[in-house]
Design an enzyme around this catalytic site. Sequence first.
Site, PDB file in Angstrom:
ATOM      1  N   ASP A   9     -12.132  15.508 -19.309  1.00  0.00           N
ATOM      2  CA  ASP A   9     -12.251  16.630 -20.485  1.00  0.00           C
ATOM      3  C   ASP A   9     -10.974  17.275 -20.791  1.00  0.00           C
ATOM      4  O   ASP A   9     -10.016  17.322 -19.850  1.00  0.00           O
ATOM      5  CB  ASP A   9     -13.249  17.775 -20.015  1.00  0.00           C
ATOM      6  CG  ASP A   9     -13.298  19.090 -21.077  1.00  0.00           C
ATOM      7  OD1 ASP A   9     -13.865  18.682 -22.229  1.00  0.00           O
ATOM      8  OD2 ASP A   9     -12.741  20.005 -20.742  1.00  0.00           O
ATOM      9  N   ALA A  10     -10.671  17.656 -21.907  1.00  0.00           N
ATOM     10  CA  ALA A  10      -9.296  18.062 -22.181  1.00  0.00           C
ATOM     11  C   ALA A  10      -9.453  19.624 -22.170  1.00  0.00           C
ATOM     12  O   ALA A  10      -8.427  20.160 -21.285  1.00  0.00           O
ATOM     13  CB  ALA A  10      -9.139  17.652 -24.064  1.00  0.00           C
ATOM     14  N   TYR A  11     -10.060  20.303 -22.919  1.00  0.00           N
ATOM     15  CA  TYR A  11      -9.784  21.847 -23.323  1.00  0.00           C
ATOM     16  C   TYR A  11     -10.478  22.483 -22.089  1.00  0.00           C
ATOM     17  O   TYR A  11     -11.362  22.602 -21.696  1.00  0.00           O
ATOM     18  CB  TYR A  11     -10.416  22.092 -24.604  1.00  0.00           C
ATOM     19  CG  TYR A  11      -9.580  21.588 -25.731  1.00  0.00           C
ATOM     20  CD1 TYR A  11      -8.409  22.178 -26.141  1.00  0.00           C
ATOM     21  CD2 TYR A  11     -10.192  20.608 -26.526  1.00  0.00           C
ATOM     22  CE1 TYR A  11      -7.565  21.425 -26.925  1.00  0.00           C
ATOM     23  CE2 TYR A  11      -9.421  19.909 -27.601  1.00  0.00           C
ATOM     24  CZ  TYR A  11      -8.273  20.209 -27.681  1.00  0.00           C
ATOM     25  OH  TYR A  11      -7.523  19.560 -28.934  1.00  0.00           O
ATOM     26  N   ARG A  45     -13.430  31.439 -26.829  1.00  0.00           N
ATOM     27  CA  ARG A  45     -13.669  30.199 -26.207  1.00  0.00           C
ATOM     28  C   ARG A  45     -15.125  30.112 -26.081  1.00  0.00           C
ATOM     29  O   ARG A  45     -15.829  29.020 -26.204  1.00  0.00           O
ATOM     30  CB  ARG A  45     -12.990  30.011 -24.822  1.00  0.00           C
ATOM     31  CG  ARG A  45     -13.579  28.992 -23.747  1.00  0.00           C
ATOM     32  CD  ARG A  45     -13.159  27.756 -24.374  1.00  0.00           C
ATOM     33  NE  ARG A  45     -13.627  26.601 -23.405  1.00  0.00           N
ATOM     34  CZ  ARG A  45     -13.382  25.262 -23.925  1.00  0.00           C
ATOM     35  NH1 ARG A  45     -13.083  24.836 -24.846  1.00  0.00           N
ATOM     36  NH2 ARG A  45     -13.475  24.461 -22.816  1.00  0.00           N
ATOM     37  N   SER A 121     -13.375  14.162 -24.998  1.00  0.00           N
ATOM     38  CA  SER A 121     -13.341  15.305 -25.669  1.00  0.00           C
ATOM     39  C   SER A 121     -14.213  15.562 -26.867  1.00  0.00           C
ATOM     40  O   SER A 121     -14.248  14.654 -27.521  1.00  0.00           O
ATOM     41  CB  SER A 121     -11.604  15.857 -25.702  1.00  0.00           C
ATOM     42  OG  SER A 121     -11.601  17.066 -26.261  1.00  0.00           O
ATOM     43  N   ASN A 122     -14.523  17.114 -26.904  1.00  0.00           N
ATOM     44  CA  ASN A 122     -14.914  17.421 -28.292  1.00  0.00           C
ATOM     45  C   ASN A 122     -13.946  17.533 -29.311  1.00  0.00           C
ATOM     46  O   ASN A 122     -14.216  17.695 -30.381  1.00  0.00           O
ATOM     47  CB  ASN A 122     -15.658  19.032 -28.144  1.00  0.00           C
ATOM     48  CG  ASN A 122     -17.096  18.829 -27.528  1.00  0.00           C
ATOM     49  OD1 ASN A 122     -17.826  17.848 -27.322  1.00  0.00           O
ATOM     50  ND2 ASN A 122     -17.363  19.815 -26.867  1.00  0.00           N
TER      51      ASN A 122
END
Length: 226
Positions: A9-11, A45, A121-122
């Site tokens: 995942d990125a964030y 977030r 990622s989203n």
Amino acid sequence: MTKIPCVFDAYGTLFDVAASARQAADEPGQEALARTWQPLAADWRTKQLEYTWLRAVTGDHADFWQVTQDGLDWAMERHGLSAPELRARLLALYRELAAYPEVPKMLRALKAAGHPCAILSNGSPGMLADAVASAGVGDLLDAVLSVEDVGVFKPARVVYDMVGARFGTAPGDVLFVSSNGWDVCCGAAYGFRTAWVNRSGLPLDRLPGRPDHVIPDLTAIPEIAA
């Protein structure tokens, strides 16, 4: 023998989602933000994620950049901040989020050991390209996979399907790494091998899957993947 792909995942996992508000709060003239940046970042977030889930359920998809802006607008209103210049600055900084300190060394170790590395990622493709470039890790990634290719946010199973389509692997032959408890639990239920980066010491989400590993940061990923 080909090593298992490691998919991140990125964030919140590779990139520090609080960095935008923290950096802006240190800039001249941002005294109001300095007093409230931490709860603002947390609310930003939370709303960002909530909006992805709601849009996935309703089928009313918008890309992650729109969702990110919507979450910021809600958080700014809650904390009594309305300056357009501040909004623009926070969004600009979000396009160049800092990676967590251990990320480059961890990715280099995986690549040296022969593991393909990817992001799932989203994030929209433009956002992810900016973040990867800002962090200087593009040469360490074999793929950057965005949900925009399937038009729905995680944890929809069709998003996780993108990994097998890209690498030709069964779920059990992939290490999926996320800092989001819900994401890693859903990935585990999907069949991935999983590691939860639980930086905040949060309780495990009450969902069908359970992570194989719970770690405080990404340092141990090369050892887990071996």
